[in-house]
Motif scaffolding. Structure first.
Motif, PDB file in Angstrom:
ATOM      1  N   GLY A   1      -5.277  11.735  -6.506  1.00  0.00           N
ATOM      2  CA  GLY A   1      -4.776  10.869  -5.450  1.00  0.00           C
ATOM      3  C   GLY A   1      -4.443  11.669  -4.210  1.00  0.00           C
ATOM      4  N   ASP A   2      -3.656  11.057  -3.329  1.00  0.00           N
ATOM      5  CA  ASP A   2      -3.333  11.730  -2.073  1.00  0.00           C
ATOM      6  C   ASP A   2      -1.921  11.427  -1.582  1.00  0.00           C
ATOM      7  N   ARG A   3      -1.062  10.884  -2.461  1.00  0.00           N
ATOM      8  CA  ARG A   3       0.283  10.491  -2.030  1.00  0.00           C
ATOM      9  C   ARG A   3       1.168  10.244  -3.259  1.00  0.00           C
ATOM     10  N   PRO A   4       2.464  10.111  -3.065  1.00  0.00           N
ATOM     11  CA  PRO A   4       3.347   9.884  -4.215  1.00  0.00           C
ATOM     12  C   PRO A   4       3.015   8.628  -5.004  1.00  0.00           C
TER      13      PRO A   4
ATOM     14  N   ARG B   1      15.380  20.979  -2.752  1.00  0.00           N
ATOM     15  CA  ARG B   1      14.877  19.697  -3.245  1.00  0.00           C
ATOM     16  C   ARG B   1      14.559  19.678  -4.737  1.00  0.00           C
ATOM     17  N   GLN B   2      14.899  20.740  -5.444  1.00  0.00           N
ATOM     18  CA  GLN B   2      14.639  20.750  -6.883  1.00  0.00           C
ATOM     19  C   GLN B   2      15.560  19.763  -7.597  1.00  0.00           C
ATOM     20  N   ARG B   3      15.013  19.041  -8.544  1.00  0.00           N
ATOM     21  CA  ARG B   3      15.804  18.106  -9.343  1.00  0.00           C
ATOM     22  C   ARG B   3      16.750  18.864 -10.276  1.00  0.00           C
ATOM     23  N   PRO B   4      17.840  18.247 -10.700  1.00  0.00           N
ATOM     24  CA  PRO B   4      18.738  18.911 -11.660  1.00  0.00           C
ATOM     25  C   PRO B   4      18.041  19.331 -12.952  1.00  0.00           C
ATOM     26  N   ASP B   5      17.001  18.600 -13.352  1.00  0.00           N
ATOM     27  CA  ASP B   5      16.311  18.954 -14.605  1.00  0.00           C
ATOM     28  C   ASP B   5      15.271  20.047 -14.427  1.00  0.00           C
TER      29      ASP B   5
ATOM     30  N   TRP C   1      10.284  18.851  -9.686  1.00  0.00           N
ATOM     31  CA  TRP C   1      10.340  18.291  -8.340  1.00  0.00           C
ATOM     32  C   TRP C   1       9.741  16.893  -8.381  1.00  0.00           C
ATOM     33  N   ASN C   2      10.322  15.984  -7.616  1.00  0.00           N
ATOM     34  CA  ASN C   2       9.793  14.623  -7.510  1.00  0.00           C
ATOM     35  C   ASN C   2       8.423  14.630  -6.838  1.00  0.00           C
TER      36      ASN C   2
ATOM     37  N   ARG D   1       9.838  12.976 -13.060  1.00  0.00           N
ATOM     38  CA  ARG D   1       9.199  14.256 -13.358  1.00  0.00           C
ATOM     39  C   ARG D   1       7.744  14.240 -12.898  1.00  0.00           C
ATOM     40  N   GLU D   2       7.245  15.402 -12.473  1.00  0.00           N
ATOM     41  CA  GLU D   2       5.828  15.541 -12.132  1.00  0.00           C
ATOM     42  C   GLU D   2       5.443  16.993 -12.349  1.00  0.00           C
ATOM     43  N   SER D   3       4.436  17.217 -13.180  1.00  0.00           N
ATOM     44  CA  SER D   3       4.121  18.573 -13.640  1.00  0.00           C
ATOM     45  C   SER D   3       3.217  19.371 -12.726  1.00  0.00           C
ATOM     46  N   SER D   4       2.251  18.729 -12.061  1.00  0.00           N
ATOM     47  CA  SER D   4       1.272  19.527 -11.319  1.00  0.00           C
ATOM     48  C   SER D   4       1.920  20.191 -10.105  1.00  0.00           C
TER      49      SER D   4
END
Length: 377
Positions: free
Chosen positions: A343-346, A268-272, A275-276, A288-291
């Motif tokens: 938060g607790d969700r996407p 599930r890793q993004r090409p860049d 991970w989403n 993109r999401e860093s945490s």
């Protein structure tokens, strides 16, 4: 306990942003880890930026405690005395105490105990770990030790499993490990029908999303596996395996879970390299999401280094993730961007942008760097 006066450590820190354009041009290929010196430089730049901007070390809740867990990892990596002093100033500000006091059973309140245990390893002094030990000892031995349903959300695994595992090792008391597994097992297999999905090899954040609970789905009708929630679980397994004896009968299950999650992350890793925020549905709030990415890098690096997962298979995955963070999320001045807020969700704390940052995201980055550096040459 006597508190130390915080002497404006930030004023003594060098300004970040020393990476030159030439240095960036010499970056390693996306699927190759940079050298150790480059990893250490990134860790220093990000941590120095945070400290420069936060003269008050802050509260002792889970988010700031995650940052200080990262800064203690940065201290172990670099030996930089300012990092230890900053962590001590935070701990002393709170008298090495827990939010909610020693009677708390809430995992978020136990996260500070990880940092207190880190400082105790360096400085000694039983008073530094008195509160976290009293609180977890109650859960294990005296305060309804049969109650195993406290960890009802997946983040709790990261907040409370590591200090429980470490106290078991420190005191030679395997009852901590038995209780830890009982709580873990309830979260994994009982809560909401079980928060771990064996088919997807990922964790639901809570029973809002699990099929045995409310079973909410993405707009495309797919299960929702939140990136940072899975990052907490993945990091928890790595931290527990770092201290649990390999002979413990529950250790193989923790290893198997890391191996399964690693397979899911590889797919599930993004090409860049990121991970989403939503792992199972690439069309559900992509970006993109860093945490989450940083927590995955921490777990991947630890699992590769300790032989839990195959180095040849997963080192390029780790390299792509780490290089993406340094390339696209670390600002020239050391600010860490693309961090989804609390938060607790996407859907939580949107939009997520290059400017979005948070203490726990910085802590996750520092944890990752501390492990990546141990693999880099």
């Amino acid at each position: 306990m006597r508190r130390r006066t915080f002497l404006r450590l930030s004023a003594a820190l060098p300004l970040a942003g020393t990476v030159t354009a030439a240095g960036r041009a010499q970056a390693a290929p996306a699927d190759v880890l940079p050298g150790r010196a480059a990893v250490v430089e990134s860790v220093r730049r990000v941590n120095d930026h945070w400290i420069n901007g936060h003269g008050d070390p802050g509260d002792n809740l889970w988010a700031r405690a995650t940052y200080f867990g990262g800064t203690m990892a940065a201290y172990r990596l670099t030996g930089e005395p300012r990092y230890l002093a900053y962590a001590e100033s935070w701990a002393e500000k709170h008298d090495y105490g827990l939010a909610g006091g020693v009677t708390t059973r809430h995992a978020d309140n136990h996260n500070a105990g990880q940092v207190y245990l880190d400082i105790h390893e360096v400085r000694g002094g039983e008073e530094r770990i008195a509160a976290i030990e009293a609180s977890l000892h109650r859960m294990v031995h005296t305060d309804r030790p049969e109650k195993d349903d406290d960890w009802w959300w997946v983040d709790a695994l990261h907040m409370a499993m590591p200090p429980m595992a470490r106290l078991g090792a420190l005191r030679g008391d395997s009852a901590y490990w038995t209780k830890m597994y009982a709580l873990y097992d309830h979260t994994k297999r009982v809560r909401g029908g079980g928060l771990y999905d064996y088919t997807h090899e990922l964790w639901y954040r809570d029973d809002t999303w699990s099929p045995g609970g409310a079973g909410r789905l993405s707009p495309d009708g797919r299960p929702v596996f939140w990136s940072r929630g899975n990052g907490w679980a993945y990091a928890a397994h790595a931290k527990v395996l770092a201290v649990l004896p390999s002979t413990d009968r529950r250790a193989p299950e923790y290893r198997w879970n890391m191996q399964g999650m690693s397979r899911a992350l590889l797919a599930r890793q993004r090409p860049d390299g990121f991970w989403n925020p939503s792992l199972a549905d690439p069309g559900h709030l992509p970006g993109r999401e860093s945490s989450g990415t940083a927590l995955f890098c921490f777990g991947l690096a630890h699992a590769i280094r300790t032989g839990v997962i195959d180095r040849a298979t997963y080192l390029p995955v780790l390299a792509r993730g780490w290089n993406a963070l340094v390339r696209d999320a670390v600002h020239p001045d050391g600010r860490l961007g693309w961090v989804q807020g609390t938060g607790d969700r996407p859907e939580s704390s949107r939009p997520i942008t290059y400017e979005s940052t948070a203490d726990f995201g910085v802590g996750a980055f520092l944890l990752a760097g501390s492990q990546v550096a141990r693999l880099a040459s």
